[in-house]
Design a protein around this motif. Structure first.
Motif, PDB file in Angstrom:
ATOM      1  N   ASP A 102       0.730  -1.107   0.031  1.00 37.16           N
ATOM      2  CA  ASP A 102       0.059   0.073   0.007  1.00 37.16           C
ATOM      3  C   ASP A 102       0.892   1.321  -0.140  1.00 37.16           C
ATOM      4  O   ASP A 102       2.010   1.238   0.543  1.00 37.16           O
ATOM      5  N   PRO A 103       0.589   2.143  -0.788  1.00 32.18           N
ATOM      6  CA  PRO A 103       1.296   3.543  -0.774  1.00 32.18           C
ATOM      7  C   PRO A 103       1.807   4.057   0.640  1.00 32.18           C
ATOM      8  O   PRO A 103       2.868   4.617   0.858  1.00 32.18           O
ATOM      9  N   ALA A 106       4.726   2.304   1.826  1.00 30.01           N
ATOM     10  CA  ALA A 106       5.923   2.253   0.871  1.00 30.01           C
ATOM     11  C   ALA A 106       7.224   2.217   1.508  1.00 30.01           C
ATOM     12  O   ALA A 106       8.388   1.499   1.130  1.00 30.01           O
ATOM     13  N   SER A 124       3.579  -0.807  -6.148  1.00 26.37           N
ATOM     14  CA  SER A 124       2.738  -0.066  -5.255  1.00 26.37           C
ATOM     15  C   SER A 124       1.308  -0.440  -5.849  1.00 26.37           C
ATOM     16  O   SER A 124       0.798  -0.412  -6.904  1.00 26.37           O
ATOM     17  N   GLY A 128       1.624   7.163  -5.747  1.00 26.63           N
ATOM     18  CA  GLY A 128       2.057   8.035  -4.325  1.00 26.63           C
ATOM     19  C   GLY A 128       3.177   7.387  -3.669  1.00 26.63           C
ATOM     20  O   GLY A 128       3.703   7.754  -2.646  1.00 26.63           O
ATOM     21  N   ALA A 129       3.942   6.334  -4.416  1.00 25.60           N
ATOM     22  CA  ALA A 129       5.030   5.582  -3.751  1.00 25.60           C
ATOM     23  C   ALA A 129       6.298   5.986  -5.048  1.00 25.60           C
ATOM     24  O   ALA A 129       6.322   5.151  -5.972  1.00 25.60           O
ATOM     25  N   ASP A 134       3.298   1.437 -10.346  1.00 20.93           N
ATOM     26  CA  ASP A 134       1.999   1.470  -9.684  1.00 20.93           C
ATOM     27  C   ASP A 134       1.174   0.519 -10.463  1.00 20.93           C
ATOM     28  O   ASP A 134       0.877   0.355 -11.416  1.00 20.93           O
TER      29      ASP A 134
END
Length: 522
Positions: A102-103, A106, A124, A128-129, A134
């Protein structure tokens, strides 16, 4: 997997997965599952490879778990509670070829993956990571057809690995074969979670505990194989949970005891609030009979109990209908966790583990059947200590009655050995009684070092707001009911007891923070 897809190939527009405003139909869930499977394959994963899942409670987390199995890979659950060193050891020991995070997690996932000599691919589950592909975006570019050429796993091949504690550098990883899921399908068919009848509205199941733990995984799997709508609760908070239970017309859910207690203590939890609710399974830790009876008064005759552990996800169950009827006939059954599930055997054995004890005698619980693990992954020494001729030593202490009902009295490691004759104090027995006292919302009992008796009983009480709980009166009540052996030497009053990420009372935290009733200075 095929059992789930049988439902998802029917009635494409029916709801399948829900989280807040996110609502996926069966058709959408099926297509997304297939896309995720292709995206994982695109990272070089092959059947038999381990995939670590370090995920929060989200709809996508359910789908990626299924996708790992869909392509013949091994699910390795990475729960959030281990520290950095143990998390890294977990990734390494499980031989994970990839880690999906999950971000929110991370940074921790990258640290754990970076310490592994196997150098797993880090993905991810959403944006967001930084510097982490993604997986959801990759899946968007993949076909929505089922991945082909996936070999069936062998009976001794690990397909799911659950973290179950351990020590720094040597975690315990309970490895299960596909036979576990065959047993869970049978259990769902045998219980009232068998799904809705043709023409009836689909059952709606709330996953309130962590999806990366045994309880959450069990609830999700049983919902999906019965064609129920699975509603995911991101984080547990009593008020939010009540809202979801009511607004989503939840029919079935599962809570660990502190979650149930928090619901019962919430001012909005009143009789009649949840008319759709049919079943609330309680498990994961010992539950107070008095609190169970309170739950029936508030929620109706919907309470059932289940007993299992990471090493054996299903051991015994007491369905809501059975508990309501049998509990009225024999009130002592409120202390039971039910009878063994189909195709599972339970025996109580003495210290030497050689022979089964007669009914009513207390000993260690041994289990054999389809839900029992293959062993601890990459750990033959501890596997040999836990398994013997197919029988699992659970580490739980209990007894069977003449009708086959199982009663747990403690975890072996939680028994307090005290008194001039070094007798056993069973913490569950003490905690159950404490929860019958006015003003006590939750309770925990620990053994603390004592020069005279080896260990002394120390209790921690979470008290209701405004309640006047007198420690001396509590001690006197314990002595009068259970005897001097159970009398607490120290009583600590708290607003609430610490809990683990799974929602259980965290006795390790209590032990680490308090000594002889006095908080340590950090």
């Amino acid at each position: 997997m095929d059992r789930i897809l049988e439902h998802w190939y029917k009635d494409d527009d029916a709801e399948a997965l829900v989280q807040g405003t996110q609502r996926l139909t069966r058709g959408e869930a099926r297509q997304r599952l297939f896309q995720l499977g292709h995206a994982l394959r695109g990272q070089g994963l092959e059947p038999g490879d381990g995939v670590g899942l370090f995920l929060a409670n989200r709809v996508e987390s359910v789908l990626v778990q299924l996708a790992v199995h869909l392509i013949g890979c091994r699910v390795v659950f990475l729960p959030p509670e281990p520290g950095p060193g143990e998390l890294a050891a977990l990734v390494e020991q499980s031989r994970a070829r990839a880690v999906v995070t999950d971000p929110l997690f991370a940074e921790r996932a990258a640290d754990a993956a970076g310490r592994s000599v196997h150098a797993p691919v880090l993905l991810s589950l959403g944006p967001g990571a930084p510097q982490c592909p993604d997986l959801l975006a990759l899946a968007d570019q993949c076909p929505a057809e089922r991945p082909a050429n996936v070999p069936a796993p062998g009976p001794d091949e690990a397909v799911t690995v659950l973290y179950t504690g351990g020590t720094l550098g040597r975690p315990k990883l309970a490895a299960h074969s596909h036979l576990l899921y065959a047993a869970l399908v049978d259990l769902a068919d045998e219980t009232t979670m068998a799904g809705s009848a043709p023409g009836e509205e689909a059952e709606r199941v709330l996953a309130a505990t962590l999806l990366t733990h045994g309880s959450g995984h069990l609830m999700a799997v049983q919902a999906l194989v019965t064609g129920s709508v699975l509603v995911v609760l991101p984080d547990f908070e009593a008020g939010a949970a009540l809202t979801v239970l009511r607004e989503e017309r939840i029919t079935t859910t599962m809570f660990v005891p502190p979650m149930l207690y928090a619901l019962l203590d919430h001012p909005e939890c009143e009789p009649g609030l949840l008319p759709a609710l049919k079943r609330v399974f309680v498990g994961g830790a010992a539950t107070s009979p008095s609190r169970l009876q309170q739950a029936v008064d508030v929620l109706g005759p919907v309470l059932g109990q289940g007993y299992g552990q990471s090493e054996a996800l299903g051991i015994a169950v007491f369905g809501a209908d059975d508990l309501a009827s049998e509990g009225a006939r024999r009130p002592e059954l409120w202390r039971s966790c039910g009878r063994p599930i189909p195709d599972v055997e339970v025996e109580i054995r003495g210290d030497d583990g050689a022979e089964a004890l007669p009914c009513g005698e207390v000993g260690e619980v041994y289990v054999r059947g389809g839900t029992v693990m293959l062993g601890y992954y990459e750990d033959p020494q501890r596997t040999a200590a836990a398994l013997h001729e197919g029988w699992l030593r659970t580490g739980d202490v209990g007894y069977l009655d003449a009708e086959g009902y199982l009663y747990l009295v403690d975890r072996a490691k939680d028994i307090i050995v005290t008194g001039s004759t070094s007798d056993n104090v069973y913490s569950r027995v003490l905690e159950d009684f404490l929860l019958t006292l006015p003003g006590v919302r939750n309770a925990a009992a620990l053994g603390v070092p004592d020069e005279e008796y080896g260990e002394a009983v120390q209790i921690f009480l979470a008290t209701a707001e405004g309640a006047d709980v007198d420690p001396a009166a509590v001690g006197a009540a314990v002595t009068a009911e259970l005897g001097e052996l159970y009398t607490p030497r120290k009583t600590v009053l708290l607003d609430r007891l610490p809990t683990t990420k799974v929602g259980k009372v965290d006795k390790k935290a209590l032990r680490a923070t308090w000594v002889d009733g006095t908080q340590k200075v950090s």
